[in-house]
Design a protein around this motif. Sequence first.
Motif, PDB file in Angstrom:
ATOM      1  N   TYR A 133       0.811  -1.220   0.000  1.00  0.00           N
ATOM      2  CA  TYR A 133       0.000   0.000   0.000  1.00  0.00           C
ATOM      3  C   TYR A 133       0.845   1.271   0.000  1.00  0.00           C
ATOM      4  N   ALA A 134       2.114   1.179   0.379  1.00  0.00           N
ATOM      5  CA  ALA A 134       2.959   2.378   0.441  1.00  0.00           C
ATOM      6  C   ALA A 134       3.146   3.008  -0.933  1.00  0.00           C
ATOM      7  N   LEU A 135       3.380   2.192  -1.965  1.00  0.00           N
ATOM      8  CA  LEU A 135       3.526   2.751  -3.316  1.00  0.00           C
ATOM      9  C   LEU A 135       2.208   3.316  -3.830  1.00  0.00           C
ATOM     10  N   VAL A 136       1.105   2.706  -3.438  1.00  0.00           N
ATOM     11  CA  VAL A 136      -0.210   3.245  -3.795  1.00  0.00           C
ATOM     12  C   VAL A 136      -0.381   4.617  -3.155  1.00  0.00           C
ATOM     13  N   LEU A 137       0.042   4.742  -1.903  1.00  0.00           N
ATOM     14  CA  LEU A 137      -0.049   6.023  -1.194  1.00  0.00           C
ATOM     15  C   LEU A 137       0.783   7.095  -1.885  1.00  0.00           C
ATOM     16  N   VAL A 138       1.974   6.746  -2.338  1.00  0.00           N
ATOM     17  CA  VAL A 138       2.830   7.708  -3.055  1.00  0.00           C
ATOM     18  C   VAL A 138       2.125   8.213  -4.310  1.00  0.00           C
ATOM     19  N   GLY A 139       1.528   7.298  -5.071  1.00  0.00           N
ATOM     20  CA  GLY A 139       0.819   7.699  -6.279  1.00  0.00           C
ATOM     21  C   GLY A 139      -0.392   8.571  -5.992  1.00  0.00           C
ATOM     22  N   LEU A 140      -1.123   8.252  -4.923  1.00  0.00           N
ATOM     23  CA  LEU A 140      -2.306   9.049  -4.586  1.00  0.00           C
ATOM     24  C   LEU A 140      -1.922  10.440  -4.088  1.00  0.00           C
ATOM     25  N   VAL A 141      -0.848  10.539  -3.318  1.00  0.00           N
ATOM     26  CA  VAL A 141      -0.373  11.861  -2.886  1.00  0.00           C
ATOM     27  C   VAL A 141       0.040  12.685  -4.109  1.00  0.00           C
ATOM     28  N   SER A 142       0.735  12.058  -5.029  1.00  0.00           N
ATOM     29  CA  SER A 142       1.146  12.747  -6.248  1.00  0.00           C
ATOM     30  C   SER A 142      -0.066  13.227  -7.041  1.00  0.00           C
ATOM     31  N   ALA A 143      -1.061  12.362  -7.197  1.00  0.00           N
ATOM     32  CA  ALA A 143      -2.262  12.755  -7.942  1.00  0.00           C
ATOM     33  C   ALA A 143      -2.991  13.893  -7.252  1.00  0.00           C
ATOM     34  N   THR A 144      -3.053  13.862  -5.917  1.00  0.00           N
ATOM     35  CA  THR A 144      -3.725  14.927  -5.168  1.00  0.00           C
ATOM     36  C   THR A 144      -3.024  16.263  -5.353  1.00  0.00           C
ATOM     37  N   VAL A 145      -1.720  16.265  -5.166  1.00  0.00           N
ATOM     38  CA  VAL A 145      -0.958  17.518  -5.280  1.00  0.00           C
ATOM     39  C   VAL A 145      -0.999  18.048  -6.706  1.00  0.00           C
ATOM     40  N   ARG A 146      -0.808  17.173  -7.667  1.00  0.00           N
ATOM     41  CA  ARG A 146      -0.794  17.615  -9.067  1.00  0.00           C
ATOM     42  C   ARG A 146      -2.162  18.116  -9.510  1.00  0.00           C
ATOM     43  N   ALA A 147      -3.229  17.481  -9.043  1.00  0.00           N
ATOM     44  CA  ALA A 147      -4.566  17.945  -9.411  1.00  0.00           C
ATOM     45  C   ALA A 147      -4.882  19.286  -8.758  1.00  0.00           C
ATOM     46  N   ALA A 148      -4.473  19.458  -7.510  1.00  0.00           N
ATOM     47  CA  ALA A 148      -4.708  20.742  -6.834  1.00  0.00           C
ATOM     48  C   ALA A 148      -3.938  21.866  -7.528  1.00  0.00           C
ATOM     49  N   VAL A 149      -2.676  21.611  -7.863  1.00  0.00           N
ATOM     50  CA  VAL A 149      -1.876  22.613  -8.582  1.00  0.00           C
ATOM     51  C   VAL A 149      -2.479  22.870  -9.959  1.00  0.00           C
ATOM     52  N   GLY A 150      -2.926  21.807 -10.628  1.00  0.00           N
ATOM     53  CA  GLY A 150      -3.555  21.967 -11.940  1.00  0.00           C
ATOM     54  C   GLY A 150      -4.824  22.793 -11.883  1.00  0.00           C
ATOM     55  N   ALA A 151      -5.637  22.594 -10.838  1.00  0.00           N
ATOM     56  CA  ALA A 151      -6.870  23.384 -10.694  1.00  0.00           C
ATOM     57  C   ALA A 151      -6.544  24.863 -10.524  1.00  0.00           C
ATOM     58  N   VAL A 152      -5.535  25.152  -9.722  1.00  0.00           N
ATOM     59  CA  VAL A 152      -5.146  26.555  -9.511  1.00  0.00           C
ATOM     60  C   VAL A 152      -4.586  27.146 -10.804  1.00  0.00           C
ATOM     61  N   GLN A 153      -3.756  26.379 -11.512  1.00  0.00           N
ATOM     62  CA  GLN A 153      -3.176  26.891 -12.763  1.00  0.00           C
ATOM     63  C   GLN A 153      -4.250  27.150 -13.811  1.00  0.00           C
TER      64      GLN A 153
END
Length: 193
Positions: A133-153
Motif C-alpha cells: 500500500y505504500a507505493l499506492v499512497l505515493v501515487g495518490l499523494v502525487s495525484a492529489t498535489v498535481r490535481a490541486a496545482v492543476g486546478a489553480v493553474q
Amino acid sequence: MKHGLRRLVALLTGVELAIACLATALIFVLILFQAAQRYLPVPQIIWAGELSQFGLIWLTFVAAGVLVTRNGHIAIQLIDNVPGALVARAVQTLAMALVAVISAAFTWACWELVHSAGFLTSPALRLPMSWVYALVLVGLVSATVRAAVGAVQIAWFGPPPPDHAGLHDELGPGALPAPAGPLAARAESEGPR
C-alpha cells in the motif's frame, strides 16, 4: 526558485515513470513466465501471479499523478469545445478540483490502510501489505498535489492547449512538431496576423 521547483517536479516525474516502467516490465516477465511454466518442465513458482498483481496495482497508482499532469486520463472533452473560454476554464477548473478532492479522500483511506495493515502479509510472498500500500499512497499523494496545482493553474492562467497538453513545459519551446493538416496549411497561406 522557479527553476529549482521545475527540476524537482521533473525529478519526481522521472521517479514515478521509472517505477511505472519497472512495474510494467515486472508484469510482462512474470506473466510470460507463468505461461511458460504451464508447458515447460520447470518448477512451479506460486508467488509469480501474486507479484504480477501487485505490479499492476503499483503501475496503476504510481502513474496516476503523471497522467493528471499530462492530461492523460480518459476524459470526455465535450465541454472543452464550446465557444467561450470562460466556460471551458470554469469546467476544467471544477473537474481538476474534483480530481484533487477525490484523490485526497483516497489518500486518507490509503494512509489508514498503510497503518492498519502492518500485521497482514501476502499469502505467497509473505510481503507486509503495508509495503504494498505504500507505493499506492505515493501515487495518490502525487495525484492529489498535481490535481490541486492543476486546478489553480487552470483557474489562474486558463486551460492548456488541447494538443500536446503539458509537453511544451517539459520539452521546451520548439521541441514539438509543427501542426499538420488543412488548418495548418491555411494558417501558413494566410501568414501572420
